[in-house]
Scaffold this motif. Structure first.
Motif, short mmCIF file in Angstrom:
data_model
loop_
_atom_site.label_atom_id
_atom_site.label_comp_id
_atom_site.label_asym_id
_atom_site.label_seq_id
_atom_site.Cartn_x
_atom_site.Cartn_y
_atom_site.Cartn_z
N ARG A 145 -4.62 -42.52 -42.87
CA ARG A 145 -4.60 -41.98 -41.52
C ARG A 145 -3.52 -40.94 -41.42
O ARG A 145 -2.48 -41.04 -42.06
N THR A 146 -3.79 -39.94 -40.61
CA THR A 146 -2.78 -38.91 -40.42
C THR A 146 -1.80 -39.39 -39.38
O THR A 146 -2.18 -39.75 -38.26
N SER A 147 -0.57 -39.39 -39.78
CA SER A 147 0.46 -39.84 -38.86
C SER A 147 0.89 -38.68 -37.98
O SER A 147 0.67 -37.52 -38.31
#
Length: 156
Positions: A63-65
């Motif tokens: 997931r892109t933080s």
């Protein structure tokens, strides 16, 4: 008749030896196609097979933080700033080149005007070659017609 048959037999034998000689000279490394595309295709296929056979690290989807999103935005902003800076520099260099060209043209015009002022009038003491040639041409144009200057005088 006998000689004709002998000549035909000799021709057939020499053509057979010529074909055998031509086939013996070919190497196995030469590509079969005349322009070598077949060999290029083989090399490309070998390279792609080799790359596919090597294990590549598998990346797991992550997931892109929010931190990564901010970093990407900062990177794009940096790229935009660099682009604008390079664009301004190129525009500045183009403007500087245009100004220098204009200055050169202006200086050339001043040099021409100075030469004309030094000459003072059309008639100068030491005319250049172009002026002399133009003078001769205009004297022929404006001079007496050829019919008034015969080659031979009339005998009367």
């Amino acid at each position: 008749m006998n000689t004709l048959i002998i000549m035909i037999v000799i021709g057939i034998i020499t053509s057979m030896f010529g074909k055998a000689k031509n086939n013996r000279g070919q190497s196995q490394n030469k590509p079969t196609s005349p322009n070598g595309i077949g060999e290029i295709r083989k090399l490309f296929q070998e390279l792609t097979d080799h790359e596919l056979s090597e294990p590549s690290p598998i990346k797991e989807p992550t997931r892109t933080s929010p931190v990564m999103v901010e970093q990407k935005k900062a990177a794009t902003q940096n790229l935009e700033k660099e682009y604008l800076q390079v664009r301004k520099e190129s525009e500045f260099s183009r403007e500087r080149a245009a100004v220098s060209r204009q200055q050169k043209e202006i200086s050339k015009e001043h040099v021409k005007k100075d030469k004309q002022e030094e000459a003072g009038t059309i008639f100068s003491e030491y005319p250049d070659a172009k002026t002399l040639v133009n003078g001769i041409v205009w004297s022929e144009i404006l001079g007496e017609p050829r019919s008034k200057k015969p080659y031979f005088a009339k005998r009367g």
